[in-house]
Design a protein around this motif. Structure first.
Motif, PDB file in Angstrom:
ATOM      1  N   THR A 212       0.853  -1.193   0.000  1.00 32.91           N
ATOM      2  CA  THR A 212       0.000   0.000   0.000  1.00 32.91           C
ATOM      3  C   THR A 212       0.888   1.241   0.000  1.00 32.91           C
ATOM      4  O   THR A 212       1.971   1.226   0.599  1.00 32.91           O
ATOM      5  CB  THR A 212      -0.924  -0.017   1.246  1.00 32.91           C
TER       6      THR A 212
ATOM      7  N   SER B 228       5.283   0.208   1.181  1.00 32.17           N
ATOM      8  CA  SER B 228       5.150   0.965  -0.064  1.00 32.17           C
ATOM      9  C   SER B 228       6.457   0.764  -0.832  1.00 32.17           C
ATOM     10  O   SER B 228       7.470   0.413  -0.232  1.00 32.17           O
ATOM     11  CB  SER B 228       4.971   2.452   0.272  1.00 32.17           C
ATOM     12  N   ILE B 229       6.440   0.958  -2.154  1.00 32.03           N
ATOM     13  CA  ILE B 229       7.722   0.893  -2.880  1.00 32.03           C
ATOM     14  C   ILE B 229       8.187   2.267  -3.340  1.00 32.03           C
ATOM     15  O   ILE B 229       9.174   2.368  -4.067  1.00 32.03           O
ATOM     16  CB  ILE B 229       7.694  -0.099  -4.071  1.00 32.03           C
ATOM     17  N   GLY B 230       7.529   3.334  -2.910  1.00 30.48           N
ATOM     18  CA  GLY B 230       8.026   4.663  -3.262  1.00 30.48           C
ATOM     19  C   GLY B 230       6.907   5.687  -3.226  1.00 30.48           C
ATOM     20  O   GLY B 230       5.727   5.347  -3.143  1.00 30.48           O
TER      21      GLY B 230
ATOM     22  N   TYR C 117       4.819   7.562  -4.917  1.00 30.36           N
ATOM     23  CA  TYR C 117       4.000   7.768  -6.111  1.00 30.36           C
ATOM     24  C   TYR C 117       2.894   6.727  -5.992  1.00 30.36           C
ATOM     25  O   TYR C 117       3.025   5.782  -5.222  1.00 30.36           O
ATOM     26  CB  TYR C 117       4.814   7.555  -7.398  1.00 30.36           C
TER      27      TYR C 117
ATOM     28  N   LEU D 159       0.461   3.757  -7.597  1.00 29.69           N
ATOM     29  CA  LEU D 159       0.245   2.756  -8.635  1.00 29.69           C
ATOM     30  C   LEU D 159      -1.229   2.377  -8.668  1.00 29.69           C
ATOM     31  O   LEU D 159      -1.958   2.609  -7.702  1.00 29.69           O
ATOM     32  CB  LEU D 159       1.071   1.501  -8.329  1.00 29.69           C
TER      33      LEU D 159
HETATM   34 CL1  6GU Z   1       2.605  -0.827  -2.416  1.00 33.02          CL
HETATM   35  N1  6GU Z   1       0.693   0.240  -3.876  1.00 33.02           N
HETATM   36  C1  6GU Z   1       0.192   1.198  -4.666  1.00 33.02           C
HETATM   37  N2  6GU Z   1      -1.056   1.093  -5.121  1.00 33.02           N
HETATM   38  N3  6GU Z   1       0.884   2.275  -5.028  1.00 33.02           N
HETATM   39  C2  6GU Z   1       2.143   2.353  -4.573  1.00 33.02           C
HETATM   40  C3  6GU Z   1       2.728   1.396  -3.754  1.00 33.02           C
HETATM   41  C4  6GU Z   1       1.951   0.339  -3.411  1.00 33.02           C
HETATM   42  N4  6GU Z   1       3.978   1.769  -3.469  1.00 33.02           N
HETATM   43  C5  6GU Z   1       4.158   2.909  -4.094  1.00 33.02           C
HETATM   44  N5  6GU Z   1       3.060   3.287  -4.763  1.00 33.02           N
END
Ligand code: 6GU
Length: 228
Positions: free
Chosen positions: A87, A131-133, A135, A137
């Protein structure tokens, strides 16, 4: 190691694990990756997994019921070390987290979707959130693919050159130095002389100096300095 991924979009995740290092790690039996379509666990007659939010904001919310059923289904078969939720409103994933997760046996990754998940899932079912950053997704699947790839590629035996994963960017907290291959002179673009010298110790010093310079220039935050 085993990674079970719970997702509303399993089609999105069939490709990323069928190539390169992750594919070979699976073939070698270093990791088993299983996809679990969340809709299969919905008790709704239309297989719905989302619903309108209480408090009336825009967007849909992932409901507790299908997620609890999916997680119970998995945890009834084995113990899991972590149940990860992807998330954007979470701490940012990094190499240290990948290293730590790569030491574990069984992981569940729950892919976030829509406006988010009912908070009770996060309070009672999930053990870790990433989270990966900074922004947004369309869904947590690409994040789950990123996290899985980063874990699997450092499993012992996944990369044939044993030293290779340890010399990655971030493993020493620095960006990797530049690399070159033949020819030593391509149309006048020359490889740095030091790399052709054969002086192993001097080459190591040069690489470290390059790593430091590059990190200072591109990612001063990694050195504890503020950008610019
Ligand atoms: Cl883990 N999920 C979504 N929907 N957006 C993201 C994310 C995760 N990490 C960065 N942006």
């Amino acid at each position: 190691m085993r990674i079970d991924i719970i997702t509303v979009l399993p089609e999105l995740l069939s490709g990323p694990f069928d190539h390169s290092i992750v594919k070979r790690a699976r073939e070698k039996g270093l990791v088993e990756i299983q996809l679990h379509p969340l809709r299969d666990f919905s008790e709704d007659k239309h297989r719905r997994v989302d619903d309108y939010p209480f408090g009336g904001e825009a967007g849909m919310v992932m409901a507790v019921q299908p997620i609890e059923n999916a997680i119970r289904h998995l945890t009834s078969q084995r113990d899991y070390d972590e149940i990860i939720f992807t998330t954007p409103d979470a701490p940012v994933f990094n190499q240290g987290a990948a290293n730590q997760l790569s030491t574990l046996q069984n992981l569940i990754i729950l892919c976030g979707h829509y406006k988010g998940v009912d908070q009770r899932v996060r309070d009672h079912l999930v053990t870790m959130e990433w989270s990966i950053g900074d922004y947004v997704l369309s869904g947590g699947e690409l994040a789950a693919a990123v996290i899985t790839d980063s874990i699997v590629r450092i499993l012992p035996g996944a990369i044939s050159d044993g030293a290779s994963a340890l010399s990655d960017s971030f493993q020493d907290g620095l960006l990797s130095p530049p690399v070159y291959t033949r020819p030593a002179d391509y149309k006048g673009w020359k490889v740095p002389e030091i790399l052709l010298s054969g002086h192993a110790a001097k080459i190591d010093d040069w690489k470290h100096e390059q790593s430091l310079e590059k990190t200072r220039r591109l990612r001063p935050d990694l050195l504890g300095d503020s950008p610019n």
